[in-house]
Design a protein around this motif. Structure first.
Motif, PDB file in Angstrom:
ATOM      1  N   LEU A  74       0.965  -0.956  -0.077  1.00 19.80           N
ATOM      2  CA  LEU A  74       0.301   0.238  -0.054  1.00 19.80           C
ATOM      3  C   LEU A  74       0.611   1.536   0.231  1.00 19.80           C
ATOM      4  CD1 LEU A  74      -2.264  -1.058   2.911  1.00 19.80           C
ATOM      5  CD2 LEU A  74      -2.924  -1.276  -0.355  1.00 19.80           C
ATOM      6  N   PRO A  75       0.440   2.499  -0.388  1.00 23.98           N
ATOM      7  CA  PRO A  75       0.693   3.120  -0.398  1.00 23.98           C
ATOM      8  C   PRO A  75       1.836   4.188   1.157  1.00 23.98           C
ATOM      9  CG  PRO A  75      -1.301   4.208  -1.550  1.00 23.98           C
ATOM     10  CD  PRO A  75      -1.429   2.627  -0.531  1.00 23.98           C
ATOM     11  N   ASP A  76       2.938   5.143   0.928  1.00 24.85           N
ATOM     12  CA  ASP A  76       3.065   5.461   2.185  1.00 24.85           C
ATOM     13  C   ASP A  76       3.071   6.197   2.476  1.00 24.85           C
ATOM     14  OD1 ASP A  76       5.746   6.208   4.217  1.00 24.85           O
ATOM     15  OD2 ASP A  76       6.016   7.622   2.469  1.00 24.85           O
ATOM     16  N   GLU A  77       2.110   6.369   3.725  1.00 25.16           N
ATOM     17  CA  GLU A  77       1.293   7.676   4.261  1.00 25.16           C
ATOM     18  C   GLU A  77       1.753   8.310   4.087  1.00 25.16           C
ATOM     19  OE1 GLU A  77       0.277   6.647   8.729  1.00 25.16           O
ATOM     20  OE2 GLU A  77       0.550   4.209   8.428  1.00 25.16           O
ATOM     21  N   GLY A  78       3.250   9.244   4.438  1.00 20.22           N
ATOM     22  CA  GLY A  78       4.040  10.148   4.231  1.00 20.22           C
ATOM     23  C   GLY A  78       3.538  10.869   3.213  1.00 20.22           C
ATOM     24  N   THR A  79       3.175  10.130   1.905  1.00 21.63           N
ATOM     25  CA  THR A  79       3.286  10.944   0.742  1.00 21.63           C
ATOM     26  C   THR A  79       1.197  11.063   0.381  1.00 21.63           C
ATOM     27  OG1 THR A  79       4.387   9.115  -0.477  1.00 21.63           O
ATOM     28  CG2 THR A  79       5.823  10.980   0.533  1.00 21.63           C
ATOM     29  N   PHE A  80       1.309  10.837   1.191  1.00 22.56           N
ATOM     30  CA  PHE A  80      -0.065  10.035   0.408  1.00 22.56           C
ATOM     31  C   PHE A  80      -1.340  11.324   1.096  1.00 22.56           C
ATOM     32  CE2 PHE A  80      -4.315   7.800   1.629  1.00 22.56           C
ATOM     33  CZ  PHE A  80      -4.143   7.389   0.261  1.00 22.56           C
ATOM     34  N   ASN A  81      -1.886  11.566  -0.367  1.00 21.48           N
ATOM     35  CA  ASN A  81      -2.616  12.888   0.436  1.00 21.48           C
ATOM     36  C   ASN A  81      -4.334  12.760  -0.154  1.00 21.48           C
ATOM     37  OD1 ASN A  81      -0.312  14.546  -0.436  1.00 21.48           O
ATOM     38  ND2 ASN A  81      -0.662  14.916  -2.893  1.00 21.48           N
ATOM     39  N   GLY A  82      -4.819  11.374  -0.269  1.00 22.77           N
ATOM     40  CA  GLY A  82      -6.521  10.879   0.358  1.00 22.77           C
ATOM     41  C   GLY A  82      -5.695  11.191   2.143  1.00 22.77           C
TER      42      GLY A  82
ATOM     43  N   VAL B 299      -5.893   0.973   7.503  1.00 19.25           N
ATOM     44  CA  VAL B 299      -6.157  -0.621   6.095  1.00 19.25           C
ATOM     45  C   VAL B 299      -4.912  -0.669   6.411  1.00 19.25           C
ATOM     46  CG1 VAL B 299      -6.448  -0.910   3.951  1.00 19.25           C
ATOM     47  CG2 VAL B 299      -7.835   0.603   4.718  1.00 19.25           C
ATOM     48  N   LYS B 300      -3.767  -0.448   6.517  1.00 21.01           N
ATOM     49  CA  LYS B 300      -2.783  -1.139   7.247  1.00 21.01           C
ATOM     50  C   LYS B 300      -2.868  -1.782   7.659  1.00 21.01           C
ATOM     51  CE  LYS B 300       0.519   1.560   4.414  1.00 21.01           C
ATOM     52  NZ  LYS B 300       2.177   2.444   4.145  1.00 21.01           N
ATOM     53  N   ASP B 301      -3.318  -1.942   9.348  1.00 21.72           N
ATOM     54  CA  ASP B 301      -3.311  -2.342  10.411  1.00 21.72           C
ATOM     55  C   ASP B 301      -3.982  -3.316  10.544  1.00 21.72           C
ATOM     56  OD1 ASP B 301      -2.692  -2.425  13.206  1.00 21.72           O
ATOM     57  OD2 ASP B 301      -4.833  -2.132  12.949  1.00 21.72           O
ATOM     58  N   ASP B 302      -4.837  -3.551   9.338  1.00 19.85           N
ATOM     59  CA  ASP B 302      -5.537  -4.401   9.356  1.00 19.85           C
ATOM     60  C   ASP B 302      -5.603  -5.398   8.962  1.00 19.85           C
ATOM     61  OD1 ASP B 302      -7.688  -4.229  10.933  1.00 19.85           O
ATOM     62  OD2 ASP B 302      -8.963  -2.733  10.247  1.00 19.85           O
ATOM     63  N   ALA B 303      -5.056  -4.705   7.691  1.00 17.22           N
ATOM     64  CA  ALA B 303      -3.989  -5.702   6.399  1.00 17.22           C
ATOM     65  C   ALA B 303      -2.924  -6.682   7.151  1.00 17.22           C
ATOM     66  CB  ALA B 303      -3.110  -4.834   5.393  1.00 17.22           C
ATOM     67  N   ASN B 304      -1.924  -5.786   7.461  1.00 20.63           N
ATOM     68  CA  ASN B 304      -1.020  -6.576   8.574  1.00 20.63           C
ATOM     69  C   ASN B 304      -1.889  -8.672   9.369  1.00 20.63           C
ATOM     70  OD1 ASN B 304       0.676  -5.007   8.072  1.00 20.63           O
ATOM     71  ND2 ASN B 304       0.107  -4.039   9.783  1.00 20.63           N
ATOM     72  N   LYS B 305      -3.106  -7.809   9.349  1.00 22.99           N
ATOM     73  CA  LYS B 305      -3.637  -9.440  10.211  1.00 22.99           C
ATOM     74  C   LYS B 305      -3.613 -10.708   9.615  1.00 22.99           C
ATOM     75  CE  LYS B 305      -5.798  -5.949  13.355  1.00 22.99           C
ATOM     76  NZ  LYS B 305      -6.458  -5.410  14.121  1.00 22.99           N
ATOM     77  N   GLY B 306      -3.409 -10.585   7.766  1.00 19.36           N
ATOM     78  CA  GLY B 306      -3.628 -11.761   7.602  1.00 19.36           C
ATOM     79  C   GLY B 306      -5.287 -11.686   6.393  1.00 19.36           C
TER      80      GLY B 306
ATOM     81  N   ALA C 297     -12.554  -5.338   2.668  1.00 16.08           N
ATOM     82  CA  ALA C 297     -12.959  -4.847   2.317  1.00 16.08           C
ATOM     83  C   ALA C 297     -14.399  -4.508   3.046  1.00 16.08           C
ATOM     84  CB  ALA C 297     -13.201  -4.860   0.564  1.00 16.08           C
ATOM     85  N   ARG C 298     -15.120  -6.205   3.062  1.00 16.32           N
ATOM     86  CA  ARG C 298     -16.080  -6.332   4.336  1.00 16.32           C
ATOM     87  C   ARG C 298     -16.525  -5.865   5.505  1.00 16.32           C
ATOM     88  NH1 ARG C 298     -19.991  -9.145   0.950  1.00 16.32           N
ATOM     89  NH2 ARG C 298     -21.582  -8.915   2.589  1.00 16.32           N
ATOM     90  N   LYS C 299     -15.121  -5.820   5.927  1.00 16.10           N
ATOM     91  CA  LYS C 299     -15.296  -5.301   7.483  1.00 16.10           C
ATOM     92  C   LYS C 299     -14.908  -3.702   7.265  1.00 16.10           C
ATOM     93  CE  LYS C 299     -11.688  -4.870  10.957  1.00 16.10           C
ATOM     94  NZ  LYS C 299     -10.809  -5.340  11.997  1.00 16.10           N
ATOM     95  N   ILE C 300     -14.521  -3.201   6.481  1.00 20.41           N
ATOM     96  CA  ILE C 300     -14.338  -1.334   6.830  1.00 20.41           C
ATOM     97  C   ILE C 300     -15.628  -0.868   6.218  1.00 20.41           C
ATOM     98  CG2 ILE C 300     -11.809  -1.770   6.807  1.00 20.41           C
ATOM     99  CD1 ILE C 300     -12.796  -0.063   4.219  1.00 20.41           C
ATOM    100  N   ALA C 301     -16.420  -2.441   5.252  1.00 20.86           N
ATOM    101  CA  ALA C 301     -17.742  -1.128   4.846  1.00 20.86           C
ATOM    102  C   ALA C 301     -18.261  -1.380   6.005  1.00 20.86           C
ATOM    103  CB  ALA C 301     -18.199  -1.795   3.765  1.00 20.86           C
ATOM    104  N   ASN C 302     -18.993  -2.670   6.240  1.00 17.43           N
ATOM    105  CA  ASN C 302     -20.145  -2.732   7.571  1.00 17.43           C
ATOM    106  C   ASN C 302     -19.726  -2.301   8.661  1.00 17.43           C
ATOM    107  OD1 ASN C 302     -21.202  -4.584   6.036  1.00 17.43           O
ATOM    108  ND2 ASN C 302     -19.964  -6.613   5.850  1.00 17.43           N
ATOM    109  N   THR C 303     -18.393  -1.434   8.881  1.00 17.97           N
ATOM    110  CA  THR C 303     -18.520  -0.935  10.360  1.00 17.97           C
ATOM    111  C   THR C 303     -17.653   0.057  10.107  1.00 17.97           C
ATOM    112  OG1 THR C 303     -16.431  -1.830  10.912  1.00 17.97           O
ATOM    113  CG2 THR C 303     -18.345  -2.800  11.103  1.00 17.97           C
ATOM    114  N   GLY C 304     -16.691   0.505   9.208  1.00 17.69           N
ATOM    115  CA  GLY C 304     -16.088   1.625   9.404  1.00 17.69           C
ATOM    116  C   GLY C 304     -14.838   1.871   9.949  1.00 17.69           C
TER     117      GLY C 304
END
Length: 448
Positions: free
Chosen positions: A326-334, A342-349, A356-363
């Motif tokens: 995923l993009p580097d946070e330090g240069t991300f404009n979003g 997202v990165k934290d959850d991505a590290n959980k495998g 996608a369904r996790k963040i879409a359902n709970t934010g």
């Protein structure tokens, strides 16, 4: 100005509920969300429950992400200041925290709008300052891409400095209206700004006298490093995404350190994490209600949303495969706050589809589901520990979850002494336990 009871704000971004596809639910509103009566019902219920405020989020465009958003998740919404001007006329006590962008507005018009509604509502308005991170928003204001992240926050800080000075450009006693003498206002108590900054040039003064609250309550929600610094400098209320009590305590400790750099006391800053409350007669029924909402989600919308948060089109990858780099946070404009989550959850495998369904359902805010007692228990724990001064209540399905909370959870919190039974006198700022700001021009001249 210390407050001994929790702060509660009823939040909505999407008028049918904060589950992304709540509009598909058979009990969600149809076209009535475009009319005042729908919102008046919500506001009246929240005011009967003695909530502090209604928090209205906003975007300056329709999110269409990477292709599927416009068909399934367009989510049109009324312009919030226009809506609140109407709601303030049909309510008496409840406050309103209203989103307005510092990226695609000007300080004079924004300061004037909020000063006007603060007068009309007798001191019940707050401004949720956002820096507008969506490319879709940029495209509506003559830009080919989003404003650079650092520049957005630099502009926001100057925007707030100018807005506050405009509110202060009238001393509290400047207006006289003496019909006998013909004196309308004390000329020496109305001040020019003559502001010349990097982003703005504003002469002033404002053409609205100083608001009843001095300054409308300033709310901020960004949790990137720049966002937290802006909050520490300017915000009275901070909306944060916190997923555990321990995370809340660590976040508060971090913010207390930042507040100290601006000579601010911790009690001048109210921390309101978001939660998703679902109330039912039993824990199993509450879980069933949540599962029904999850069945409404479409994979293409969920992956589109995850792509927007991650700044990368994930639809081109196998949905049941791993999250790519995923993009580097330090240069991300979003939204750096969301990218970090997202990165934290991505590290959980998790796979792309699962995340996608996790963040879409709970934010990514905690789901608090159960009986009124169980929901109150969870809310009490964070409040008593100091992890939260209260909550932004992000109801998955409107109006049902909103009304259930007001009818069932609020009385339980009142029974425990954790929430007011009647409104205290005064403005929104008074009820939040926030001091009225000193007039900056009076401070310079030594005039009170």
């Amino acid at each position: 100005m210390l407050r001994q009871q929790m702060i509660l704000a009823a939040f909505f971004l999407n008028p049918q509920g904060d589950h992304r596809l709540a509009w598909r639910h058979p009990r969600a509103p149809d076209r009535e969300f475009l009319g005042l009566d729908y919102y008046r019902r919500l506001a009246e219920a929240a005011e009967r429950a003695k909530l502090d405020a209604i928090f209205i989020a906003d975007h300056l465009g329709i999110w269409d992400g990477y292709g599927s958003g416009l068909a399934h998740y367009a989510n049109p919404r009324l312009e919030p200041l226009s809506l609140v001007s109407a709601l303030s006329a049909v309510t008496r006590d409840i406050g309103f925290m209203v989103t307005a962008s510092s990226s695609y507005n000007e300080p004079f018009n924004t300061a004037r709008l909020f000063a006007s509604i603060d007068h009309v509502s007798n001191g019940r308005i707050g401004w949720n300052v956002v820096t507008s991170a969506l490319e879709e928003e940029a495209a509506n204001f003559g830009r080919d891409s989003n404003i650079d992240h650092a520049q957005r926050y630099e502009r926001a800080a100057e925007f707030l400095d100018v807005a506050k000075a405009l509110w202060d450009s009238w001393d509290d006693d400047a207006l006289v209206i003496d019909k006998t003498s013909g004196l309308f206002a004390h000329r020496e108590r109305i001040h020019y700004l003559n502001h010349h900054g990097k982003h703005f040039k504003v002469k002033g003064p404002l053409n609205v006298p100083r608001p009843p609250q001095g300054h409308p309550v300033i709310v901020q929600a960004g949790s990137s490093d720049a966002g937290k610094n802006l909050a520490a400098q300017h915000a009275d209320v901070h909306f944060a995404v916190l997923r555990s009590e321990a995370e809340g305590l660590a976040y508060r400790a971090d913010m207390n350190g930042r507040l100290a750099k601006y000579d601010r006391a911790p009690e001048s800053f109210k921390l309101l994490p978001g939660i998703l409350p679902i109330v039912a007669e039993s824990a199993s029924e509450a879980q069933e209600k949540h599962e029904i909402l999850e069945t409404l989600m479409l994979d293409e919308v969920a992956i589109d949303l995850l792509s927007s948060w991650a700044g990368l089109d994930l639809s081109v990858y196998p949905p049941d495969g791993p999250i790519p780099s995923l993009p580097d946070e330090g240069t991300f404009n979003g939204w750096r706050t969301w990218l970090a989550l997202v990165k934290d959850d991505a590290n959980k495998g998790l796979t792309i589809r699962q995340l996608a369904r996790k963040i879409a359902n709970t934010g990514s805010v905690p789901l608090v589901a159960g009986t009124a007692t169980q929901v109150a228990d969870q809310m009490e724990a964070w409040f008593v520990s100091g992890a939260a001064d209260g909550y932004n209540l992000m109801f998955p399905l409107l109006p049902e979850d909103w009304l259930n909370f007001m009818d069932k959870v609020v009385p339980e919190l009142q029974r425990r002494g954790l929430f007011r039974a009647e409104y205290e006198p005064g403005t929104l700022r008074d009820r939040l336990g926030l001091a009225r700001p000193e007039n900056s021009f009076a401070r310079r001249t030594g005039d009170d």
